[in-house]
Design a protein around this motif. Sequence first.
Motif, PDB file in Angstrom:
ATOM      1  N   UNK A 269       0.833  -1.203   0.000  1.00  0.00           N
ATOM      2  CA  UNK A 269       0.000   0.000   0.000  1.00  0.00           C
ATOM      3  C   UNK A 269       0.869   1.256   0.000  1.00  0.00           C
ATOM      4  N   UNK A 270       1.970   1.215   0.715  1.00  0.00           N
ATOM      5  CA  UNK A 270       2.889   2.361   0.732  1.00  0.00           C
ATOM      6  C   UNK A 270       3.515   2.566  -0.649  1.00  0.00           C
ATOM      7  N   UNK A 271       3.883   1.500  -1.329  1.00  0.00           N
ATOM      8  CA  UNK A 271       4.453   1.607  -2.674  1.00  0.00           C
ATOM      9  C   UNK A 271       3.433   2.236  -3.628  1.00  0.00           C
ATOM     10  N   UNK A 272       2.201   1.718  -3.596  1.00  0.00           N
ATOM     11  CA  UNK A 272       1.135   2.266  -4.438  1.00  0.00           C
ATOM     12  C   UNK A 272       0.836   3.709  -4.021  1.00  0.00           C
ATOM     13  N   UNK A 273       0.845   3.952  -2.725  1.00  0.00           N
ATOM     14  CA  UNK A 273       0.596   5.296  -2.217  1.00  0.00           C
ATOM     15  C   UNK A 273       1.648   6.287  -2.676  1.00  0.00           C
TER      16      UNK A 273
ATOM     17  N   UNK B 123      -6.691   1.382  -9.324  1.00  0.00           N
ATOM     18  CA  UNK B 123      -6.231   0.478 -10.380  1.00  0.00           C
ATOM     19  C   UNK B 123      -4.982  -0.294  -9.962  1.00  0.00           C
ATOM     20  N   UNK B 124      -4.066   0.373  -9.280  1.00  0.00           N
ATOM     21  CA  UNK B 124      -2.832  -0.288  -8.853  1.00  0.00           C
ATOM     22  C   UNK B 124      -3.043  -1.179  -7.633  1.00  0.00           C
ATOM     23  N   UNK B 125      -3.968  -0.806  -6.754  1.00  0.00           N
ATOM     24  CA  UNK B 125      -4.078  -1.490  -5.471  1.00  0.00           C
ATOM     25  C   UNK B 125      -5.113  -2.576  -5.350  1.00  0.00           C
ATOM     26  N   UNK B 126      -6.129  -2.574  -6.177  1.00  0.00           N
ATOM     27  CA  UNK B 126      -7.244  -3.515  -6.018  1.00  0.00           C
ATOM     28  C   UNK B 126      -6.763  -4.964  -5.959  1.00  0.00           C
ATOM     29  N   UNK B 127      -5.990  -5.360  -6.927  1.00  0.00           N
ATOM     30  CA  UNK B 127      -5.514  -6.753  -6.953  1.00  0.00           C
ATOM     31  C   UNK B 127      -4.152  -6.910  -6.283  1.00  0.00           C
ATOM     32  N   UNK B 128      -3.201  -6.029  -6.608  1.00  0.00           N
ATOM     33  CA  UNK B 128      -1.846  -6.218  -6.107  1.00  0.00           C
ATOM     34  C   UNK B 128      -1.736  -6.020  -4.591  1.00  0.00           C
ATOM     35  N   UNK B 129      -2.406  -5.010  -4.062  1.00  0.00           N
ATOM     36  CA  UNK B 129      -2.323  -4.749  -2.619  1.00  0.00           C
ATOM     37  C   UNK B 129      -3.316  -5.604  -1.843  1.00  0.00           C
ATOM     38  N   UNK B 130      -4.575  -5.585  -2.267  1.00  0.00           N
ATOM     39  CA  UNK B 130      -5.632  -6.232  -1.486  1.00  0.00           C
ATOM     40  C   UNK B 130      -6.022  -7.614  -1.993  1.00  0.00           C
TER      41      UNK B 130
ATOM     42  N   UNK C 163      -7.123   6.130   4.565  1.00  0.00           N
ATOM     43  CA  UNK C 163      -7.559   5.311   3.436  1.00  0.00           C
ATOM     44  C   UNK C 163      -7.195   3.840   3.622  1.00  0.00           C
ATOM     45  N   UNK C 164      -5.980   3.563   4.087  1.00  0.00           N
ATOM     46  CA  UNK C 164      -5.558   2.174   4.274  1.00  0.00           C
ATOM     47  C   UNK C 164      -6.436   1.475   5.305  1.00  0.00           C
ATOM     48  N   UNK C 165      -6.604   2.094   6.453  1.00  0.00           N
ATOM     49  CA  UNK C 165      -7.404   1.461   7.510  1.00  0.00           C
ATOM     50  C   UNK C 165      -8.863   1.302   7.100  1.00  0.00           C
TER      51      UNK C 165
END
Length: 133
Positions: A10-14, A51-58, A115-117
């Motif tokens: 999440x930090x990378x995407x953030x 777009x970046x976080x939906x699959x890769x992060x979560x 946002x993360x929490x």
Amino acid sequence: MKIAKTAVRYVVVGFASFLIDFSLTWISIHFFPLLAANTLGFVVANGANFLMGHEWVFGHPWERKRLLKMYFSVFGVSVVGLVINNFIVWGLVVYAETSLLLAKVAATAVVMGWNFLARLIWIYNNPPVKDRA
């Protein structure tokens, strides 16, 4: 341990989203008032973040029937984040006479935590469909 991996991603995407947000805000500030420029940067970065976080992060697949609902849930959380972001940027730039960069960094740190929490607790709280028994 899974939460640490999720948080690091999440930090990378953030960070990537911050670069989009700040760049667009910096360009837009020459054409629009502060809050309009800040909002534009934030909204575009939010879409990129999803777009970046939906699959890769979560870890959630791109299921068409659930995707729109997930995006609008993320967008709802982000609207609250936008209000927080605008409040911090405006307060620091206008009242504390802080530079736009420092104000954006401070606002982004606070909003990234929110946002993360919020996404972790309310939106992505269930395992992805592909991981369910």
